[in-house]
Enzyme design. Structure first.
Site, PDB file in Angstrom:
ATOM      1  N   ARG A  51       1.073 -20.761  13.161  1.00 16.61           N
ATOM      2  CA  ARG A  51       0.620 -19.787  12.166  1.00 16.61           C
ATOM      3  C   ARG A  51       0.393 -18.401  12.758  1.00 16.61           C
ATOM      4  O   ARG A  51       0.172 -17.444  12.023  1.00 16.61           O
ATOM      5  CB  ARG A  51      -0.690 -20.282  11.523  1.00 16.61           C
ATOM      6  N   GLY A 109      18.024 -29.291  18.102  1.00 19.78           N
ATOM      7  CA  GLY A 109      18.949 -30.412  18.298  1.00 19.78           C
ATOM      8  C   GLY A 109      18.204 -31.728  18.437  1.00 19.78           C
ATOM      9  O   GLY A 109      18.468 -32.519  19.348  1.00 19.78           O
ATOM     10  N   VAL A 125       0.836  -1.209   0.000  1.00 20.58           N
ATOM     11  CA  VAL A 125       0.000   0.000   0.000  1.00 20.58           C
ATOM     12  C   VAL A 125       0.868   1.256   0.000  1.00 20.58           C
ATOM     13  O   VAL A 125       0.642   2.181  -0.787  1.00 20.58           O
ATOM     14  CB  VAL A 125      -0.964  -0.018   1.213  1.00 20.58           C
ATOM     15  N   SER A 165     -10.836 -20.481  -1.417  1.00 18.82           N
ATOM     16  CA  SER A 165     -12.086 -20.411  -2.184  1.00 18.82           C
ATOM     17  C   SER A 165     -12.279 -21.611  -3.110  1.00 18.82           C
ATOM     18  O   SER A 165     -11.418 -21.915  -3.937  1.00 18.82           O
ATOM     19  CB  SER A 165     -12.110 -19.124  -3.013  1.00 18.82           C
ATOM     20  N   ASP A 217       4.884 -22.562   5.051  1.00 20.38           N
ATOM     21  CA  ASP A 217       5.469 -23.838   4.595  1.00 20.38           C
ATOM     22  C   ASP A 217       6.805 -23.699   3.854  1.00 20.38           C
ATOM     23  O   ASP A 217       7.550 -24.677   3.732  1.00 20.38           O
ATOM     24  CB  ASP A 217       4.479 -24.564   3.669  1.00 20.38           C
ATOM     25  N   THR A 240      -3.114 -20.171  -4.079  1.00 24.00           N
ATOM     26  CA  THR A 240      -3.367 -18.797  -4.526  1.00 24.00           C
ATOM     27  C   THR A 240      -2.787 -18.569  -5.921  1.00 24.00           C
ATOM     28  O   THR A 240      -3.430 -18.003  -6.805  1.00 24.00           O
ATOM     29  CB  THR A 240      -2.705 -17.804  -3.542  1.00 24.00           C
ATOM     30  N   ARG A 249      11.957 -38.876  28.915  1.00 24.02           N
ATOM     31  CA  ARG A 249      10.920 -39.331  27.990  1.00 24.02           C
ATOM     32  C   ARG A 249      11.336 -39.201  26.530  1.00 24.02           C
ATOM     33  O   ARG A 249      12.243 -38.446  26.192  1.00 24.02           O
ATOM     34  CB  ARG A 249       9.645 -38.505  28.194  1.00 24.02           C
ATOM     35  N   GLY A 305       0.048 -18.718  -1.142  1.00 25.58           N
ATOM     36  CA  GLY A 305       0.905 -19.867  -1.437  1.00 25.58           C
ATOM     37  C   GLY A 305       0.499 -20.545  -2.724  1.00 25.58           C
ATOM     38  O   GLY A 305      -0.092 -19.913  -3.622  1.00 25.58           O
TER      39      GLY A 305
END
Ligand code: F6P
Length: 317
Positions: free
Chosen positions: A250, A180, A18, A67, A122, A99, A157, A96
């Site tokens: 995200r 790591g 813009v 869409s 991604d 689109t 664990r 991405g």
């Protein structure tokens, strides 16, 4: 317009587009909710002030959507008619693969120039070293895994931690290196459960007390849940746990790298349009602005760096 999955840094990019366009005295409309808004004529006038105070915010002020209607010829025709009615000369689409696939098909049917800006966590687009949001997502995943590490360490664990990335292992590989991890299971490489169990057994012999295994959601042998089940069936030395980081990756404020990348790409998109370029994606390759035809950006595979793959293996010992 922003479209597809949101990514941190999209707002910084909107601001840059813009303000760069305003600097050239161009009139700017924001399209709300991606292609859905294009089809419905949901446009909002924007200026330098409407993009103030957003550079640091995650998500997208223009909202976004995936869409289905734009995938139909009727949907695209309606979108074209709305663009013509609003006197739109060109579209800058931040998104991405989905689109740009839509933009590429549209550009073969109608003569309204598109410039694509890679915005997806991604990092799976050919023609740019980094996509907007990737660095933030990796940093968020690393921060989450660092917290899991505390409990993994305290309880000795084995943790299987799933990260996003759709069919691409970029987030997993970079997160794995950054934390790591003992193993990184990627869509691009074959996962052999017996080999993984062997590596864990060797680790036990070497007195490795806890293990972090990063699993990309697109891993072909299954996500973290499935891999953990398979490993547990063969080796029960550890009390294994699964964590799926999910949409946490995200959100949040974009990192400095993403803000700068988003600003550079937004600025370059406007420059590209003014110099007559169309239907290309603007990216950064080797720290230089690069333009790639949308068709190539969506069809060519962006390979993981084999050097990083090798290094991750060596460092995991
Ligand atoms: O493309 C970004 C991404 O977050 C992928 O990593 C993930 O597979 C997908 O979007 C999830 O999409 P949604 O939010 O629509 O479920």
């Amino acid at each position: 317009m922003t479209s597809g999955g949101d990514a941190p840094g999209m707002n910084a990019c909107i601001r840059s587009v813009v303000r760069s366009a305003a600097g050239h005295k161009l009139l700017i409309d924001g399209i709300i909710r991606g292609y859905e808004g294009m089809i419905n004529g949901d446009f909002q006038q924007m200026n330098t002030r409407t993009v103030a105070n957003i550079i640091h915010r995650g998500g997208t002020i223009l909202k976004t959507a995936r869409s289905e209607v734009f995938k139909t010829p009727e949907g695209r025709q309606q979108a074209y008619e709305q663009l013509v009615a609003a006197d739109v000369d060109a579209v800058v689409a931040i998104g991405g693969n989905g689109t740009f696939t839509g933009a590429h098909i549209f550009s073969q049917e109608y003569n309204i120039p598109f410039i694509g800006i890679p915005g997806t966590i991604d990092n799976d687009l050919y023609g740019t070293d980094y996509t907007i949001g990737f660095d933030t997502a990796v940093n968020t995943a690393i921060e989450a895994v660092d917290k899991i590490r505390d409990t993994a360490d305290s309880h000795d664990r084995l943790f299987f931690i799933e990260v996003m990335g759709r069919d691409s292992g970029y987030i997993a590989l970079n997160t794995g290196i950054g934390v790591g991890a003992g193993n990184i299971l990627l869509p691009e490489t074959h996962t052999d459960i017996d080999e993984l169990v062997n590596a864990l057994k060797i680790g036990v012999k070497r007195k490795k007390l806890f293990n972090l295994i990063i699993v990309a959601e697109g891993n072909k042998s299954g996500g973290a849940m499935k891999i953990a089940e398979e490993v547990d069936k063969r080796f029960n030395h550890y009390e294994s746990k699964v964590a799926i980081i999910g949409h946490l990756q995200r959100g949040g404020a974009p990192t400095g790298l993403d803000r700068v990348l988003a600003s550079r790409l937004g600025f370059s998109a406007v420059e590209a349009l003014l110099s007559g370029k169309k239907n290309v994606m603007v990216g950064i390759v080797n720290n230089e602005v690069a333009y790639t035809p949308l068709e190539e950006a969506i069809s060519k595979e962006k390979k993981l760096n084999p050097y990083l793959l090798k290094m991750a293996e060596v460092l995991a010992i």
